[in-house]
Design an enzyme around this catalytic site. Structure first.
Site, PDB file in Angstrom:
ATOM      1  N   CYS A  14       7.587   3.771  -6.518  1.00  0.00           N
ATOM      2  CA  CYS A  14       8.238   4.365  -7.684  1.00  0.00           C
ATOM      3  C   CYS A  14       7.552   5.668  -8.048  1.00  0.00           C
ATOM      4  CB  CYS A  14       8.216   3.404  -8.874  1.00  0.00           C
ATOM      5  SG  CYS A  14       6.572   3.209  -9.611  1.00  0.00           S
ATOM      6  N   CYS A  17       3.866   5.680  -8.739  1.00  0.00           N
ATOM      7  CA  CYS A  17       3.024   5.685  -7.535  1.00  0.00           C
ATOM      8  C   CYS A  17       2.783   7.111  -7.060  1.00  0.00           C
ATOM      9  CB  CYS A  17       3.689   4.894  -6.413  1.00  0.00           C
ATOM     10  SG  CYS A  17       4.022   3.167  -6.796  1.00  0.00           S
ATOM     11  N   ASP A 429      19.704  45.714  -0.479  1.00  0.00           N
ATOM     12  CA  ASP A 429      19.281  46.802   0.386  1.00  0.00           C
ATOM     13  C   ASP A 429      20.521  47.259   1.155  1.00  0.00           C
ATOM     14  OD1 ASP A 429      17.516  48.485   1.959  1.00  0.00           O
ATOM     15  OD2 ASP A 429      17.812  47.020   3.565  1.00  0.00           O
ATOM     16  N   ASP A 628      16.286  42.798   4.321  1.00  0.00           N
ATOM     17  CA  ASP A 628      16.043  42.345   5.696  1.00  0.00           C
ATOM     18  C   ASP A 628      14.725  41.603   5.856  1.00  0.00           C
ATOM     19  OD1 ASP A 628      14.090  44.285   5.698  1.00  0.00           O
ATOM     20  OD2 ASP A 628      15.176  45.671   6.988  1.00  0.00           O
ATOM     21  N   ASP A 632      11.607  45.358   3.179  1.00  0.00           N
ATOM     22  CA  ASP A 632      11.828  45.033   1.765  1.00  0.00           C
ATOM     23  C   ASP A 632      10.911  43.925   1.260  1.00  0.00           C
ATOM     24  OD1 ASP A 632      14.041  46.834   1.669  1.00  0.00           O
ATOM     25  OD2 ASP A 632      15.231  45.331   2.703  1.00  0.00           O
TER      26      ASP A 632
END
Length: 741
Positions: A14, A17, A429, A628, A632
């Site tokens: 759960c 845990c 871009d 790209d 960038d």
């Protein structure tokens, strides 16, 4: 050095845990950050390898009662074991239920109260001791190591119910012995269904793991030899028959074929590949025979990188999950206090609870005060469910990231999914993003020198440049200049603006208008022609010496086929769109108009793009950037969501939050829709998990919920959030872009 490792954690049942394991790992010296995913049962750990190591992490996990297991654990075996425990529990529970309900129908305990009391205690015991053994072990481990998990609540509920059958020998209370078996049986049923549903949620990444070839046929002195894929090395030439999977990433050295790359891009149409073209491992060769030279093997291959990125995304956390995590940390102790409080309240104020529950057939006034108090306490123990809270986010993230990988959308971290919902502006871009990234020369004009001389000088200068426009000029002049280009000396480049070098003892320049102005070169003489060219999306590259302008090249890069439609769709979704480029304003405006982009920010150097993105964030709030992923990178990192356009195998882009394998803008639309759909599922799951607990616990506290009904509801809540997340898989993000609610 900061490194990242991943461990498979065993024994988690759960959210409490996973929370306990996460806290233990974060306490280890040298750990920069650890995240534990309940849905995938994996721990992602960032650490300083000079301070800590994997053994320390394993020790920390074991110390809090859990284990580190082989990542290749057989899920089918797990499900089969869970199924056997469930079936054994029901094989005993059903007879006990028939006995219990038959006695109730007859109005007396058959064959006698004593026999039934002892018989039920004996009959139910194997359900708890055999089928429920793992639940008891898990609860004991959690208590022994100073935490409390969901199994602890189930154990307290079943033991309390079972104990009433023993206490009935001395106290005037009703017996819930049979209820104990029903609680455990429903608990194990819910656990089994939940495991199956969680397995379905992770099936996309399992499919990716299964895609890879196991062997490869390599050329050994002209003879094809089949070897295990692990023995293939970079440089091996692999022989790929029609219909076979390409064993690993490589480049075609002989042959031609159409390759099914749908596992990479989600695109069903095969892609033509000829000599010199790159191919991706695990894609399927069509009808042609290929010889492929291996370029990447092992963890460097495309498929391995995809799996790594998906696992990284599934191991990350969405910020909205932090609230659920904080609640989970206190959940079980609070529920235990509430259960004890319910017991006390029913004993101290019995009249109030008798009035509340009198109209219910299973909690009427015939119960003694002590019976009703125990009844409410057991219901509170089994109704409370931190599991639903813990599974709400990771299961949706697991399905979303897996679905994205299947369709060429790689989500690097969960934060991007939440951030995308608040993005108001998307900046693009230009080159290779909105445009095709394959510029070509449309016009050349020489002044005072011959055309061949201009091309020779320009070719010599641009041969040292890596800019896409330089490549276009080189391609253009190669058709006209037959002699070898002269050597250049003292080459210098100004990124995004221009280059200069000495050719045959003379200093020359090539670049844009701004670069020419810096060098004192007047380009005004040709501006009438230039403006007309720029209106048709041409970018100008001027060539000059230290005294005068020698000529110019007009270069254009056509927009991608789907750019206009994709931008239109993004605008309809409410985004303000912008073009961010180093190009001149007139040419940039022409590209933006052709693509339907709202706004242009032109003549921005690569080093200035980060500041440009910061300015947009001040204006619009959260901003996404599409680029790209190479030039960038800083701007993608600055943006609230960085989206990198991949190209084939080039997906390892660290600066991006989302990487698109297909270099088309329609993939941006799909990425946005996938992010929105995934976050919608996360919100739905968290709502139902919180709503369930807020509604169910008070009902159980007041005695309005039968413990068995409470257990069914508890198991159902976990199954609901996992099943709801799996509904994402029914959405076709590539063709219909139809993400339902």
């Amino acid at each position: 050095m900061i490194k990242t490792t991943q461990l498979k954690v065993g024994g988690m049942t759960c959210a409490s845990c996973s929370r306990a394991v996460e806290l233990a790992l974060n306490r280890v010296k040298g750990v920069e950050g650890a995240s534990v995913n309940l849905a995938t049962e994996k721990a992602m750990i960032g650490f300083d390898d000079s301070v800590s190591d994997a053994e320390m992490f394993k020790r920390a996990i074991v110390d809090v009662g859990y284990s580190v297991v082989d990542d290749e654990i057989n899920r089918e075996e797990e499900w089969e074991m869970a199924r056997k425990r469930m079936l054994f529990a029901w094989a005993i529970t059903i007879p006990s239920m028939v006995w219990m309900f038959a006695s109730m129908a007859m109005g007396f305990h058959w064959p006698s109260p004593l026999v039934m009391r002892i018989g039920m205690l004996i009959l139910v015991l194997p359900v708890l001791a055999v089928s429920g053994k793992q639940t008891f072990i898990s609860a004991w481990k959690s208590v022994r190591h100073g935490s409390a998990n969901m199994d602890m609540l189930i154990v307290l509920g079943t033991v309390s119910a079972y104990s009433t059958g023993i206490l009935q020998f001395w106290l005037p209370i009703g017996s819930f012995t049979g209820v104990a078996a029903m609680i455990m049986a429903f608990h194990l049923t819910g656990r089994y269904i939940e495991k199956k549903a969680r397995g379905k949620a992770s099936q996309e990444i399992r499919k990716l793991l299964e895609l890879g070839a196991k062997t490869a046929v390599v050329d050994r002195e002209g003879i094809g030899k089949e070897i295990p894929l692990s023995e293939v090395i970079v440089g091996d030439v692999m022989l790929v028959k029609p219909g076979a999977r390409i064993p690993t990433d490589g480049v075609v050295v002989d042959g031609a074929s159409a390759i099914d790359e749908s596992m990479v891009t989600g695109e069903s149409m095969p892609v033509a590949r000829i000599e010199g073209d790159p191919v991706i491992g695990a894609t399927i060769n069509g009808s042609g025979f290929l010889k492929v030279r291996a370029t990447k093997v092992g963890k460097e291959t495309f498929l391995s990188q995809v799996i790594q990125m998906v696992e990284q995304a599934q191991g990350s956390k969405v910020p909205i999950q932090l609230l659920a995590d904080r609640i989970t940390g206190w959940f079980v102790p609070v529920v235990i206090v509430l259960a004890v409080t319910a017991l006390s309240a029913h004993l101290i104020f019995p009249e109030i609870f008798v009035k509340i529950s009198a109209w219910l057939p299973w909690s009427g006034s015939e119960m003694s005060d002590l019976t009703r108090a125990i009844y409410a306490m057991v219901a509170v123990f089994v109704i409370a469910c931190p599991c639903a809270l813990g599974l709400a986010t990771p299961t949706a993230l697991m399905v979303g990231s897996g679905l994205g990988a299947k369709n060429g959308i790689l989500i690097r971290n969960g934060e991007a999914i939440q951030a995308m919902k608040d993005v108001r502006a998307i900046v693009f871009d230009k080159t290779g993003t909105v445009t095709q990234g394959k510029p070509s020369v449309t016009r050349m004009q020489s002044m005072d020198i011959g055309d061949i001389e201009l091309m020779t000088i320009a070719g010599a200068l641009e041969s040292r440049s890596e800019h896409p426009l330089a490549a276009a000029i080189i391609d253009f002049i190669s058709e006209y200049v037959e002699h070898q280009l002269p050597e250049v000396e003292s080459f210098a480049s100004s990124t995004g603006s221009g280059v200069q070098a000495t050719v045959r003892g003379i200093n020359y320049y090539a670049g844009n208008a701004g670069y020419m102005a810096e060098k004192g070169v007047d380009v005004e003489l040709v501006q009438d022609d230039v403006r007309q060219l720029e209106k048709h999306a041409n970018t100008m590259i001027y060539v000059a010496d230290s005294k005068r302008l020698l000529g110019y090249f007009a270069v254009t890069d056509h927009i991608k086929d789907d750019s206009w439609a994709a931008i239109k769709e993004l605008k309809e979704m409410g985004f303000h769109t912008m073009l961010l480029t180093g190009d001149n304003p007139i040419s940039a405006k022409a590209i933006a108009d052709a693509a339907g982009i709202d706004e242009v920010i032109a003549q921005v150097k690569p080093s200035e793009k980060v500041e440009a993105v910061k300015g947009l964030q001040l204006r619009y709030g959260k901003v996404a950037m599409v680029g790209d992923g190479i030039n960038d990178a800083p701007a993608l990192k600055q943006a609230d969501v960085g989206i990198a356009m991949g190209s084939g195998t080039d997906i390892a882009i660290e600066s991006a939050d989302i990487t698109l394998i297909r270099s088309d803008l329609s993939s941006v639309v799909s990425a946005v829709l996938l992010s929105r759909a995934t976050f919608r599922k996360i919100k739905q799951n968290l709502f139902w998990a919180f709503f369930y607990n807020l509604l169910a616990i008070p009902l159980a506290f007041s005695g309005l919920l039968h413990p068995v009904v409470a257990e069914i509801a508890m198991a159902g809540s976990s199954i609901t959030v996992v099943s709801n997340a799996n509904l994402l898989r029914n959405k076709n993000i590539r063709l219909n872009r139809n993400f339902g609610s």
